[in-house]
Design an enzyme around this catalytic site. Structure first.
Site, PDB file in Angstrom:
ATOM      1  N   HIS A 203       0.815  -1.239  -0.096  1.00 46.16           N
ATOM      2  CA  HIS A 203       0.281   0.154  -0.026  1.00 46.16           C
ATOM      3  C   HIS A 203       0.931   1.422   0.168  1.00 46.16           C
ATOM      4  O   HIS A 203       1.975   1.119   0.221  1.00 46.16           O
ATOM      5  CB  HIS A 203      -0.944   0.108   0.869  1.00 46.16           C
ATOM      6  CG  HIS A 203      -0.091   0.216   2.623  1.00 46.16           C
ATOM      7  ND1 HIS A 203       0.578  -0.847   3.150  1.00 46.16           N
ATOM      8  CD2 HIS A 203       0.051   1.346   3.518  1.00 46.16           C
ATOM      9  CE1 HIS A 203       1.218  -0.338   4.092  1.00 46.16           C
ATOM     10  NE2 HIS A 203       0.862   0.869   4.442  1.00 46.16           N
ATOM     11  N   ASP A 205       0.864   5.098   1.812  1.00 45.76           N
ATOM     12  CA  ASP A 205       0.336   5.947   2.818  1.00 45.76           C
ATOM     13  C   ASP A 205      -0.436   6.992   2.564  1.00 45.76           C
ATOM     14  O   ASP A 205      -0.173   7.893   1.708  1.00 45.76           O
ATOM     15  CB  ASP A 205       1.338   6.372   3.991  1.00 45.76           C
ATOM     16  CG  ASP A 205       2.078   5.074   4.878  1.00 45.76           C
ATOM     17  OD1 ASP A 205       1.458   3.950   4.830  1.00 45.76           O
ATOM     18  OD2 ASP A 205       3.040   5.119   5.348  1.00 45.76           O
ATOM     19  N   HIS A 260       4.743   0.153  -0.193  1.00 40.13           N
ATOM     20  CA  HIS A 260       5.787  -0.476   0.421  1.00 40.13           C
ATOM     21  C   HIS A 260       4.724  -1.598   1.303  1.00 40.13           C
ATOM     22  O   HIS A 260       3.399  -1.621   1.301  1.00 40.13           O
ATOM     23  CB  HIS A 260       6.391   0.299   1.739  1.00 40.13           C
ATOM     24  CG  HIS A 260       5.298   1.076   2.359  1.00 40.13           C
ATOM     25  ND1 HIS A 260       4.600   2.359   2.165  1.00 40.13           N
ATOM     26  CD2 HIS A 260       4.759   0.973   3.832  1.00 40.13           C
ATOM     27  CE1 HIS A 260       3.894   2.895   2.986  1.00 40.13           C
ATOM     28  NE2 HIS A 260       3.994   1.966   4.026  1.00 40.13           N
ATOM     29  N   ARG A 270       8.587  -8.782  15.098  1.00 37.61           N
ATOM     30  CA  ARG A 270       9.048  -7.487  14.603  1.00 37.61           C
ATOM     31  C   ARG A 270       8.019  -6.568  15.264  1.00 37.61           C
ATOM     32  O   ARG A 270       6.927  -6.611  15.298  1.00 37.61           O
ATOM     33  CB  ARG A 270       8.965  -7.291  13.348  1.00 37.61           C
ATOM     34  CG  ARG A 270       9.533  -6.178  12.618  1.00 37.61           C
ATOM     35  CD  ARG A 270       9.594  -5.980  11.109  1.00 37.61           C
ATOM     36  NE  ARG A 270       9.983  -4.726  10.805  1.00 37.61           N
ATOM     37  CZ  ARG A 270       9.138  -3.676  10.258  1.00 37.61           C
ATOM     38  NH1 ARG A 270       8.027  -4.218   9.963  1.00 37.61           N
ATOM     39  NH2 ARG A 270       9.556  -2.666   9.821  1.00 37.61           N
TER      40      ARG A 270
END
Ligand code: GA4
Length: 328
Positions: A203, A205, A260, A270
């Site tokens: 996607h 941002d 990203h 993570r």
């Protein structure tokens, strides 16, 4: 290296690229405006070092987030569902997007953070103090970077971008993502041997600027061309910055809103945290006249952030929403 894609019909390529690093220390600052503009034009993405965010602000935030994600599922669920704010697990947005991720999505108004912290932590004051000082510091960093951008673009109004984030009614949001360690059967079967799964799908941002930090586990990738992914090496001491859709529109497509995604790691979990700097809902987003190249007409129609946000939430994660606002 070619690995199987999360969309099994599309082969993907992983391509290492040396990503731009911007040094905000006193000695690096004079070069920063031009380097930031170059990075935003080429990648819409760069790393910031010597950023001035105090180490204890970061470590208190890390502690608060680790404390939350270590709680039993039943307690975490008490802080949800994400509507869009609150705790969410696997489900992203309202239109069926899913990923191997759990998260907290928070407002950035300190009063709202304090109120919401009651459902998040047994020590809500400590939690909200950690979040609020982190948000304050990264907002300041985002504004600093936006001012350097305006300078690099030679914008007559030096705070043309940062003003939107500093507004009391700025619609900025803060997200903490936790990607539990997971080996991805899908990709393993594909022969890549990577053992990763999609934690947060591809996607861009929607906002102006995102300021992101993660622990020392990799997983973030940016896409510079369709199907080609560049891994972003983890660096907990630095921040990664990406251009959002609104900044792409305000620069008439000169800056790229980078696509990203985040993959899970088979061995380590993570954590990433992102501040999404946004304008107030009623702010008009239009290319800055002074930044327009006479040979390049306006690509986008003017829109308000409220209109854009409505489009964002009516579409899927991976959709290219700016296309809806093309001038022709
Ligand atoms: C992506 C960037 C931010 O994380 C976010 C996300 C939002 C959400 O999780 O509620 C969205 C997504 C993001 C874009 C498309 C819509 C809205 C989920 C989704 C499917 C908080 C944002 O502002 O947009």
């Amino acid at each position: 290296m070619v690995v199987a894609s999360p969309n099994p019909r599309r082969a993907e390529k992983i391509q290492a690229v040396e990503l731009p690093v911007i040094d905000l220390s006193p000695s690096g600052r004079s070069a920063a405006p031009a380097l930031i503009v170059e990075a935003c034009e080429k990648y819409g993405f760069f790393k910031v070092i010597n950023h001035g965010v105090p180490g204890e602000v970061v470590s208190r935030m890390d502690e608060a987030s680790a404390g939350f994600f270590a709680r039993p599922d039943s307690e975490k669920r008490g802080a949800g569902p994400a509507d869009p704010f609150g705790y969410g697990s696997k489900s992203i947005g309202f239109n069926g997007d899913v990923g191997e991720v759990e998260y907290l999505l928070l407002e950035t108004d300190p009063v709202l953070v304090s109120r919401r912290s009651v459902g998040i932590s047994d020590d809500p004051n400590r939690f909200s103090a950690a979040v609020n000082s982190y948000i304050e510091a990264v907002r300041e960093l985002a504004c600093d970077i936006l001012d350097l951008m305006a300078q690099g673009l030679r914008a007559p109004d030096a705070s043309v971008f940062s003003r939107l984030l500093r507004a009391v009614d700025s619609d900025s949001v803060f997200r903490i993502n936790h990607y539990p360690r997971r080996s991805g059967a899908v990709l393993l079967r594909g022969g890549g041997g990577v053992g990763e799964e999609v934690g947060f799908g591809e996607h861009s941002d929607p906002q102006i600027l995102t300021v992101l930090r993660s622990n020392d586990v990799g997983g973030l990738q940016i896409s510079l061309e369709d199907g080609v992914w560049t891994p972003v090496p983890p660096d907990p001491a630095a921040f990664w910055v990406n251009v959002g859709d609104v900044l792409q529109a305000m620069t008439n497509g000169r800056f790229l809103s980078v696509r990203h995604r985040a993959l899970t790691n088979p061995f380590k979990s993570r954590t990433s945290m992102a501040f999404f700097g946004a304008p107030p809902l009623d702010a008009w987003i239009a290319p800055q006249r002074e930044l327009l190249d006479p040979r390049r007409p306006c690509i986008y129609k003017p829109f308000t952030w409220a209109e854009y946000k409505k489009a964002v939430y009516s579409l899927r994660l991976g959709d290219t929403r700016l296309d809806l606002f093309r001038a022709r």
